[in-house]
Scaffold this active site. Structure first.
Site, PDB file in Angstrom:
ATOM      1  CG  ASN A  79      40.155 -69.130   9.797  1.00  0.00           C
ATOM      2  OD1 ASN A  79      40.925 -69.870  10.378  1.00  0.00           O
ATOM      3  ND2 ASN A  79      38.843 -69.230   9.926  1.00  0.00           N
ATOM      4  CG  ASP A  80      43.010 -70.969   6.263  1.00  0.00           C
ATOM      5  OD1 ASP A  80      42.553 -71.672   7.182  1.00  0.00           O
ATOM      6  OD2 ASP A  80      42.422 -70.797   5.179  1.00  0.00           O
ATOM      7  CB  VAL A  81      47.302 -65.821   7.013  1.00  0.00           C
ATOM      8  CG1 VAL A  81      47.047 -66.150   5.551  1.00  0.00           C
ATOM      9  CG2 VAL A  81      46.303 -64.790   7.521  1.00  0.00           C
TER      10      VAL A  81
END
Length: 479
Positions: free
Chosen positions: A395-397
């Site tokens: 997700n965040d990466v």
């Protein structure tokens, strides 16, 4: 050969094996052999410590039998527990196991320092100071790693923060220094024993208080940091007891852990001072910008067929892949694509997962060849020429807001350039946010489709779709 000479040679051999083993761990291709070499080095150290018993003078043999029995019991418990947990631990629980084992290392270093403090009346001033440093750092690593384990294992929920958190931690640190100074000043007697107990309580408390505020998304940095602490504590203990092997092993682990901490912090766009002295992981999601667009669901079979006829596919794995234990099914799908002539690569972000190297370990367990794995800097430029990017549980990466949205709490964090691929499919269990609590702009992009479901089930459907396509081709030719 004298016993002392044998012990010194054993230490030299062990030191070489530890350093060479760690060097081989730097590459996934040789990491397994490196671990075995380092393990042999530790075995040599243990055997040498038993040979040391033969060199104990008669005057010092009082209670030696009891010490030998206790040592045998300790070795049996340690070997038995490590063998049992090592074989049973799931790949999703690997970060917890690493955190716990690291904590045990810190606890062992603190125990060695405590034993030296008890019988340290003959130590010089420098040895007292080094012993207290090793005791404090080892204790902080122990309690902090246990808290990290509890967070990773879901036994502790949201980060625990109170008003004036820094003042509280600073007060405990000041008490730790004061108790240490008291131990150094007294050095013997009942007063010293009380001060030593308070010293260890303060050190353990500081480890707990420093780790409780940290968010789960920052656990790779935490694990790496406490790994460095454990190595430093072991190295200091080696100096105190005059053991070169402990000094070498501790310095190697401490320096490696420090470098890894720097890399993890850089990968999350955090400074080391931010890691050490602030509630890193405390994220204000209210400042994130508004995302336009809509989520566009897709069927697993449609995504699979599109990848079957693509020229190049890059896969970006994340913790969701580990949580679903779908690495074996993923590699089965990859082999089907490769058999159809599709070029497949894996893009590995440094902090994908819950510990440093989590995705490398996960894919290695499934038998994915190491030459298919590429780090962020190696593969990021290739996304622009990629037909399809497949994101699994990350997700965040892969959030492009990190590049453009200055109000985003992850702004500036290096990400995988997944959004630049011609087409993107994201396998995700639901519509929830990532560990940083930030909405992902990638999911709303025009070239992105969401394949909802557990990664294991979705990949099984993809495998079946490709196989069905292969079975249908001969029938069409026959007709």
């Amino acid at each position: 050969m004298s016993v002392q000479l044998f012990i010194e040679l054993a230490g030299l051999v062990a030191a070489f094996l530890l350093i060479y083993g760690l060097k081989r761990m730097s590459s996934p291709v040789t990491a397994h052999g490196g671990i075995l070499l380092a393990g042999i080095g530790m075995l040599v150290v243990i055997l040498a410590s038993w040979v040391h018993v033969l060199d104990v003078p008669p005057a010092a043999q009082s209670g030696l039998a009891i010490k030998i029995v206790l040592a045998i019991v300790a070795l049996a418990l340690g070997l038995g527990w490590a063998a049992w947990t090592g074989r049973r631990v799931a790949i999703t629980a690997m970060p917890q196991m690493v955190a716990l084992y690291n904590g045990m290392g810190g606890g062992a270093a603190a125990a060695i320092a405590a034993a030296e403090l008890i019988g340290g009346t003959s130590m010089g001033g420098v040895h007292w100071v080094v012993t207290l440093l090793g005791a404090s750092i080892g204790s902080i690593s122990l309690s902090g790693s246990v808290v990290a384990w509890a967070k990773l294992d879901g036994r502790l929920g949201t980060p625990w923060r109170v008003r004036g958190q820094h003042w509280l931690n600073g007060g405990v640190l000041a008490a730790l220094v004061a108790f240490g100074a008291g131990v150094l000043a007294t050095q013997s007697g009942a007063g010293m024993a009380v001060l030593a107990i308070l010293f260890f309580v303060a050190a353990l408390g500081l480890g707990v208080l420093a780790t409780l505020p940290i968010g789960g998304a920052d656990m790779p940095v935490v694990i790496s940091l406490y790994n460095a602490f454990t190595g430093l504590a072991v190295g200091l203990d080696g100096f105190v007891i005059g053991n070169p092997v402990l000094m070498i092993a501790g310095m190697v682990v401490g320096s490696a852990g420090t470098l890894l901490t720097l890399l993890m912090a850089r990968a999350m766009n955090r400074s080391v001072s931010n890691v050490l002295f602030s509630n890193f992981g405390e994220i204000d999601t209210t400042s994130a910008g508004t995302i336009s667009g809509r989520l566009k669901p897709a069927e697993a079979s449609d995504a699979a067929i599109a990848m079957r006829y693509a020229g190049k596919v890059i896969i970006a794995p994340g913790y969701g892949l580990a949580a679903a234990q779908a690495q074996q099914k993923l590699y089965e799908f990859v082999k089907l694509l490769q058999a159809a002539g599709v070029e497949v690569k894996f893009a590995i972000h440094p902090v994908a997962g819950r510990m440093p190297g989590h995705m490398d370990v996960l894919l290695a367990e499934a038998g994915v060849p190491y030459d298919l794995l590429y780090e962020l800097d190696e593969i990021n430029e290739e996304f622009a020429d990629t037909d399809i990017a497949l994101v699994i549980g990350a997700n965040d990466v892969v959030n492009p807001s990190a590049r453009t949205e200055k109000s985003s709490p992850i702004y500036g964090m290096p990400i995988l350039n997944v959004d630049r691929a011609h087409q993107i499919y994201v396998i995700k269990r639901g519509q929830g946010k990532g560990y940083a609590g930030v909405e992902n702009a990638l999911f709303y992009a025009d070239n992105c489709n969401m394949v909802y479901g557990d990664a294991q089930a979705v990949l099984a459907q993809m495998v079946q779709a490709i196989k069905a396509l292969g079975e249908a081709a001969p029938q069409e030719q026959a007709a």
